[in-house]
Design a protein around this motif. Structure first.
Motif, PDB file in Angstrom:
ATOM      1  N   THR A  24       0.820  -1.273  -0.015  1.00 56.57           N
ATOM      2  CA  THR A  24      -0.011  -0.091   0.033  1.00 56.57           C
ATOM      3  C   THR A  24       0.959   1.341   0.106  1.00 56.57           C
ATOM      4  N   THR A  27       1.387   2.772  -3.291  1.00 55.68           N
ATOM      5  CA  THR A  27       0.321   3.596  -3.681  1.00 55.68           C
ATOM      6  C   THR A  27      -0.009   5.153  -3.318  1.00 55.68           C
ATOM      7  N   ASP A  32      -5.442   7.820  -9.967  1.00 54.99           N
ATOM      8  CA  ASP A  32      -6.146   6.757 -10.637  1.00 54.99           C
ATOM      9  C   ASP A  32      -5.467   6.226 -11.969  1.00 54.99           C
ATOM     10  N   ALA A  35      -1.967   5.024 -11.194  1.00 53.23           N
ATOM     11  CA  ALA A  35      -2.227   3.448 -10.832  1.00 53.23           C
ATOM     12  C   ALA A  35      -2.303   2.603 -11.839  1.00 53.23           C
ATOM     13  N   ILE A  46       0.011  -0.740 -10.560  1.00 53.36           N
ATOM     14  CA  ILE A  46      -0.062  -0.943  -9.346  1.00 53.36           C
ATOM     15  C   ILE A  46      -1.648  -1.173  -8.869  1.00 53.36           C
ATOM     16  N   GLY A  47      -2.254  -0.363  -9.472  1.00 57.17           N
ATOM     17  CA  GLY A  47      -3.805  -0.588  -9.195  1.00 57.17           C
ATOM     18  C   GLY A  47      -4.330  -1.985  -9.374  1.00 57.17           C
ATOM     19  N   VAL A  50      -2.892  -4.495  -6.414  1.00 56.93           N
ATOM     20  CA  VAL A  50      -3.772  -4.189  -5.353  1.00 56.93           C
ATOM     21  C   VAL A  50      -4.988  -5.060  -5.601  1.00 56.93           C
ATOM     22  N   LEU A  88      -8.492   3.897  -7.390  1.00 55.85           N
ATOM     23  CA  LEU A  88      -7.421   3.259  -6.472  1.00 55.85           C
ATOM     24  C   LEU A  88      -7.925   3.195  -4.993  1.00 55.85           C
ATOM     25  N   LEU A  92      -8.202   0.281  -2.692  1.00 57.21           N
ATOM     26  CA  LEU A  92      -7.357   0.106  -1.326  1.00 57.21           C
ATOM     27  C   LEU A  92      -8.445  -0.260  -0.139  1.00 57.21           C
ATOM     28  N   ALA A 150       5.201  -4.071  -7.334  1.00 54.82           N
ATOM     29  CA  ALA A 150       4.534  -2.677  -7.215  1.00 54.82           C
ATOM     30  C   ALA A 150       5.707  -1.607  -6.955  1.00 54.82           C
ATOM     31  N   ARG A 154       6.296   1.556  -9.235  1.00 60.03           N
ATOM     32  CA  ARG A 154       6.332   2.921  -8.557  1.00 60.03           C
ATOM     33  C   ARG A 154       7.624   3.737  -8.894  1.00 60.03           C
TER      34      ARG A 154
END
Length: 164
Positions: A24, A27, A32, A35, A46-47, A50, A88, A92, A150, A154
């Motif tokens: 997390t 993020t 969005d 993500a 990344i989205g 998750v 996102l 989460l 992730a 990132r």
């Protein structure tokens, strides 16, 4: 962890919580659209990670508790990608609910030694069973692996690193 006196359960849940935190963290402050970015050679974003980790955890907890794992199965693409209508923040929030559900399910177990036969699949040896402990270790490994994915994504987006 509250609710259990078993140090092994506390340790496993604490390790899982730590790796969820790494995931997390990747993020933080992403939009969005960010993500959904796929800035590496991978199709992962990344989205979607998750979303995937949430569904995978729910599926394995269902297996561990004797429920239907079918909810975790389905379209690979949809399960690994943040849909146009998804946010996102929503993903989460769902991941946080999943974490609470997992903790409650684990604390309610009679024993980490409880074993369940794995479903038939080409990647499982026929007749194999997994204990609740093995399932939790699998969820932990899955979370840690995708947290690393992730983190690479990132760092490619804007240089942010989970550690270092």
């Amino acid at each position: 962890m509250p609710g259990t006196d078993d140090p092994e359960v506390r340790d496993l849940l604490a390790a899982l919580e730590r790796h969820r935190g790494f995931l997390t963290f990747t993020t933080l402050r992403l939009t969005d659209d960010e993500a959904r970015l796929t800035p590496t050679a991978s199709e992962l974003h990344i989205g979607g990670l998750v979303k995937h980790v949430t569904a995978t955890e729910r599926g394995w907890v269902a297996f561990m508790t004797g429920s239907d794992m079918g909810a975790a199965a389905g379209d690979w693409w949809a399960g690994h990608h943040m849909g146009a209508e998804e946010t996102l923040e929503g993903l989460l929030d769902d991941y946080a609910r999943c974490a609470e559900e997992t903790e409650a399910a684990v604390i309610a177990l009679d024993s980490l030694d409880s074993a369940t036969p794995l479903p038939e699949a080409p990647w499982f040896e026929p007749g194999t069973t997994w204990t609740a402990r093995r399932v939790l270790l699998h969820i932990l490994a899955e979370t840690a692996q995708h947290s690393g994915h992730a983190d690479i994504i990132r760092e490619t987006i804007d240089g942010q690193k989970t550690m270092g």
